[in-house]
Scaffold this motif. Sequence first.
Motif, PDB file in Angstrom:
ATOM      1  N   GLU A  26      12.217  11.119   9.179  1.00  7.85           N
ATOM      2  CA  GLU A  26      12.171  12.326   8.346  1.00  7.85           C
ATOM      3  C   GLU A  26      11.810  12.036   6.892  1.00  7.85           C
ATOM      4  O   GLU A  26      11.096  12.817   6.247  1.00  7.85           O
ATOM      5  N   GLU A  27      12.316  10.922   6.379  1.00  7.40           N
ATOM      6  CA  GLU A  27      12.069  10.588   4.972  1.00  7.40           C
ATOM      7  C   GLU A  27      10.576  10.516   4.645  1.00  7.40           C
ATOM      8  O   GLU A  27      10.175  10.687   3.497  1.00  7.40           O
ATOM      9  N   LEU A  28       9.761  10.235   5.670  1.00  2.00           N
ATOM     10  CA  LEU A  28       8.350   9.946   5.403  1.00  2.00           C
ATOM     11  C   LEU A  28       7.436  11.145   5.571  1.00  2.00           C
ATOM     12  O   LEU A  28       6.244  11.058   5.331  1.00  2.00           O
ATOM     13  N   MET A  29       7.977  12.269   5.984  1.00  2.00           N
ATOM     14  CA  MET A  29       7.206  13.490   6.241  1.00  2.00           C
ATOM     15  C   MET A  29       6.312  13.333   7.478  1.00  2.00           C
ATOM     16  O   MET A  29       6.099  12.242   7.962  1.00  2.00           O
ATOM     17  N   ASP A  30       5.771  14.470   7.929  1.00  2.00           N
ATOM     18  CA  ASP A  30       4.895  14.458   9.106  1.00  2.00           C
ATOM     19  C   ASP A  30       3.768  13.438   8.937  1.00  2.00           C
ATOM     20  O   ASP A  30       3.044  13.470   7.944  1.00  2.00           O
ATOM     21  N   PHE A  31       3.646  12.571   9.921  1.00  2.00           N
ATOM     22  CA  PHE A  31       2.673  11.481   9.843  1.00  2.00           C
ATOM     23  C   PHE A  31       1.239  11.994   9.649  1.00  2.00           C
ATOM     24  O   PHE A  31       0.754  12.816  10.406  1.00  2.00           O
ATOM     25  N   GLN A  32       0.625  11.487   8.597  1.00  2.00           N
ATOM     26  CA  GLN A  32      -0.776  11.823   8.302  1.00  2.00           C
ATOM     27  C   GLN A  32      -1.489  10.551   7.864  1.00  2.00           C
ATOM     28  O   GLN A  32      -2.218  10.570   6.875  1.00  2.00           O
ATOM     29  N   GLY A  33      -1.232   9.473   8.563  1.00  2.00           N
ATOM     30  CA  GLY A  33      -1.799   8.200   8.144  1.00  2.00           C
ATOM     31  C   GLY A  33      -0.985   7.602   7.011  1.00  2.00           C
ATOM     32  O   GLY A  33       0.056   8.123   6.635  1.00  2.00           O
ATOM     33  N   CYS A  34      -1.478   6.492   6.475  1.00  2.00           N
ATOM     34  CA  CYS A  34      -0.806   5.819   5.366  1.00  2.00           C
ATOM     35  C   CYS A  34      -1.333   6.389   4.054  1.00  2.00           C
ATOM     36  O   CYS A  34      -2.548   6.410   3.815  1.00  2.00           O
ATOM     37  N   PHE A  35      -0.440   6.838   3.207  1.00  2.00           N
ATOM     38  CA  PHE A  35      -0.858   7.464   1.946  1.00  2.00           C
ATOM     39  C   PHE A  35      -1.673   6.502   1.078  1.00  2.00           C
ATOM     40  O   PHE A  35      -2.567   6.918   0.336  1.00  2.00           O
ATOM     41  N   PHE A  36      -1.374   5.222   1.206  1.00  2.00           N
ATOM     42  CA  PHE A  36      -2.058   4.237   0.371  1.00  2.00           C
ATOM     43  C   PHE A  36      -3.469   3.967   0.895  1.00  2.00           C
ATOM     44  O   PHE A  36      -4.411   3.839   0.114  1.00  2.00           O
ATOM     45  N   ILE A  37      -3.590   3.927   2.202  1.00  2.00           N
ATOM     46  CA  ILE A  37      -4.934   3.810   2.781  1.00  2.00           C
ATOM     47  C   ILE A  37      -5.750   5.049   2.417  1.00  2.00           C
ATOM     48  O   ILE A  37      -6.908   4.956   2.010  1.00  2.00           O
ATOM     49  N   ASN A  38      -5.136   6.207   2.530  1.00  2.00           N
ATOM     50  CA  ASN A  38      -5.828   7.453   2.220  1.00  2.00           C
ATOM     51  C   ASN A  38      -6.271   7.500   0.763  1.00  2.00           C
ATOM     52  O   ASN A  38      -7.371   7.959   0.448  1.00  2.00           O
ATOM     53  N   THR A  39      -5.403   7.027  -0.105  1.00  2.00           N
ATOM     54  CA  THR A  39      -5.737   7.033  -1.527  1.00  2.00           C
ATOM     55  C   THR A  39      -6.906   6.096  -1.817  1.00  2.00           C
ATOM     56  O   THR A  39      -7.813   6.431  -2.582  1.00  2.00           O
ATOM     57  N   CYS A  40      -6.902   4.936  -1.179  1.00  2.00           N
ATOM     58  CA  CYS A  40      -8.012   4.000  -1.371  1.00  2.00           C
ATOM     59  C   CYS A  40      -9.319   4.573  -0.848  1.00  2.00           C
ATOM     60  O   CYS A  40     -10.400   4.206  -1.324  1.00  2.00           O
ATOM     61  N   ALA A  41      -9.221   5.455   0.126  1.00  2.00           N
ATOM     62  CA  ALA A  41     -10.439   6.085   0.638  1.00  2.00           C
ATOM     63  C   ALA A  41     -11.066   6.981  -0.426  1.00  2.00           C
ATOM     64  O   ALA A  41     -12.281   7.094  -0.523  1.00  2.00           O
ATOM     65  N   GLU A  42     -10.220   7.599  -1.250  1.00  2.00           N
ATOM     66  CA  GLU A  42     -10.735   8.500  -2.286  1.00  2.00           C
ATOM     67  C   GLU A  42     -11.074   7.760  -3.574  1.00  2.00           C
ATOM     68  O   GLU A  42     -11.874   8.224  -4.373  1.00  2.00           O
ATOM     69  N   PHE A  43     -10.422   6.626  -3.775  1.00  2.00           N
ATOM     70  CA  PHE A  43     -10.715   5.806  -4.960  1.00  2.00           C
ATOM     71  C   PHE A  43     -11.141   4.436  -4.459  1.00  2.00           C
ATOM     72  O   PHE A  43     -10.407   3.457  -4.585  1.00  2.00           O
ATOM     73  N   GLY A  44     -12.332   4.398  -3.898  1.00  2.00           N
ATOM     74  CA  GLY A  44     -12.809   3.238  -3.160  1.00  2.00           C
ATOM     75  C   GLY A  44     -12.961   1.994  -4.014  1.00  2.00           C
ATOM     76  O   GLY A  44     -12.755   0.881  -3.529  1.00  2.00           O
ATOM     77  N   ASP A  45     -13.314   2.189  -5.274  1.00  2.00           N
ATOM     78  CA  ASP A  45     -13.560   1.034  -6.124  1.00  2.00           C
ATOM     79  C   ASP A  45     -12.258   0.270  -6.378  1.00  2.00           C
ATOM     80  O   ASP A  45     -11.271   0.835  -6.855  1.00  2.00           O
ATOM     81  N   ILE A  46     -12.293  -1.022  -6.091  1.00  2.00           N
ATOM     82  CA  ILE A  46     -11.089  -1.840  -6.171  1.00  2.00           C
ATOM     83  C   ILE A  46     -10.613  -1.996  -7.616  1.00  2.00           C
ATOM     84  O   ILE A  46      -9.468  -2.362  -7.876  1.00  2.00           O
ATOM     85  N   SER A  47     -11.492  -1.711  -8.562  1.00  2.00           N
ATOM     86  CA  SER A  47     -11.108  -1.833  -9.975  1.00  2.00           C
ATOM     87  C   SER A  47     -10.327  -0.612 -10.456  1.00  2.00           C
ATOM     88  O   SER A  47      -9.753  -0.631 -11.549  1.00  2.00           O
ATOM     89  N   HIS A  48     -10.307   0.426  -9.659  1.00  2.00           N
ATOM     90  CA  HIS A  48      -9.583   1.632 -10.047  1.00  2.00           C
ATOM     91  C   HIS A  48      -8.072   1.387  -9.992  1.00  2.00           C
ATOM     92  O   HIS A  48      -7.560   0.764  -9.068  1.00  2.00           O
ATOM     93  N   GLN A  49      -7.382   1.931 -10.993  1.00  2.00           N
ATOM     94  CA  GLN A  49      -5.943   1.698 -11.108  1.00  2.00           C
ATOM     95  C   GLN A  49      -5.169   2.141  -9.856  1.00  2.00           C
ATOM     96  O   GLN A  49      -4.263   1.449  -9.395  1.00  2.00           O
ATOM     97  N   ALA A  50      -5.519   3.309  -9.347  1.00  2.00           N
ATOM     98  CA  ALA A  50      -4.830   3.827  -8.161  1.00  2.00           C
ATOM     99  C   ALA A  50      -5.042   2.888  -6.975  1.00  2.00           C
ATOM    100  O   ALA A  50      -4.121   2.611  -6.202  1.00  2.00           O
ATOM    101  N   HIS A  51      -6.271   2.412  -6.840  1.00  2.00           N
ATOM    102  CA  HIS A  51      -6.577   1.487  -5.748  1.00  2.00           C
ATOM    103  C   HIS A  51      -5.719   0.223  -5.867  1.00  2.00           C
ATOM    104  O   HIS A  51      -5.130  -0.245  -4.886  1.00  2.00           O
ATOM    105  N   GLN A  52      -5.638  -0.306  -7.060  1.00  2.00           N
ATOM    106  CA  GLN A  52      -4.854  -1.529  -7.274  1.00  2.00           C
ATOM    107  C   GLN A  52      -3.373  -1.312  -6.975  1.00  2.00           C
ATOM    108  O   GLN A  52      -2.700  -2.182  -6.432  1.00  2.00           O
ATOM    109  N   ARG A  53      -2.913  -0.113  -7.307  1.00  2.00           N
ATOM    110  CA  ARG A  53      -1.506   0.210  -7.026  1.00  2.00           C
ATOM    111  C   ARG A  53      -1.266   0.221  -5.513  1.00  2.00           C
ATOM    112  O   ARG A  53      -0.191  -0.164  -5.050  1.00  2.00           O
TER     113      ARG A  53
END
Lengths: 191, 191
Positions: A95-122
Amino acid sequence: MDKRQQPINTAFRLFYQNGIHAVGINQILKESGIAKKTLYHHFTSKEQLLLAVLEYRDQVFLEWFSGYIQKAEPGLPALEAIFDALDDWFNNRAEELMDFQGCFFINTCAEFGDISHQAHQRCAQHKKRIEELVREQVDRLPMTSGHQELTETICQLKEGAIVQAHIQGDLGAAKRSRRLLKALQVSLDIM
Amino acid sequence: MDKRQQPINTAFRLFYQNGIHAVGINQILKESGIAKKTLYHHFTSKEQLLLAVLEYRDQVFLEWFSGYIQKAEPGLPALEAIFDALDDWFNNRAEELMDFQGCFFINTCAEFGDISHQAHQRCAQHKKRIEELVREQVDRLPMTSGHQELTETICQLKEGAIVQAHIQGDLGAAKRSRRLLKALQVSLDIM
DNA sequence: TTCGGGGTAGACAGATTGGTCTACTTGGCT
DNA sequence: AGCCAAGTAGACCAATCTGTCTACCCCGAA
């Protein structure tokens, strides 16, 4: 009633369900019930809010994840528990993780593909933290070498399971990775 | 000079590099050099353009990927070649696929998380087609059973390698999956 | 030769974006 | 009592979004 935490919670839910670029600041404000001024008092921009959301999710996920590891016997059982955890996640028994929709971090890297981006590095940092938890258990195995290799392999199995579960809706993906780990154990006597 | 294909090529490049929601129609028009009217003559909306882009990438990727499988001996060598292909991709030795930025289909599913979404389903279909290519080779192995399980496992190893390579910039991820496959071969005598 | 499909450039519409700012309120500390 | 930080609601800004539309061009087939 923490006015800084409220938009983080809401933003995570909306980002996770719909993607980051697809969700506007105004929607986050409306659903979190705080004023625009308040949001921009705590965060200088949408990007800073995103970083706080990543921070928050990192913490929640690690707490949940390490719970499974700690409940199991150290070593091999703990490694198997990793995939039991994933299985619970994929099948919405976490329950703590909410309805499964993939990994939020993988999803975020998909939108901020460049590895130099701060969000990607996080996101990369989050994965590294998970890897540390895995390594702690791998190091307890009665192997003479190959700890790093096995650690990375297990993490890779984990990512594969997440993607498979998300894209195909394959709810048995975690168990498959678990079986593969078992097969490895039998074959090479590394554990 | 195919006025339908031009925006597909451009849109793919921009979507792949920047994400889908982050790229506007006007940017695609400018960089592809066609008029807005022309775009909306061929595609009724941005979403329809995206579906055409997914179609196009599916075709390009499958062609490239199956080339590696066909060049190798059928059976186990062909399965190993899968990870050689991934290794070339991650290390930018596959010109047809553009600079590696993760899997476009995984990335698209991150932005269209709901499995009922048309774009998401198109991504799942792509993965199924890849799975079919893998199955053809698995079926040639001298195993008495477990073909389906091994097929799905190999696909999962592939997804894991892609994510690891993208998020961590881990260019050795493909070789790690390849070694795991080898370890499996030695252990269980399924091949 | 006329006619229409596919093309160009770009104005336009209406909604929405991220972000700033004004005007006002509330609550706790000194 | 006085003050300030943190809060509210929402007007406002410039930019951008997807998608429509006008006006015109070019070329091949009837």
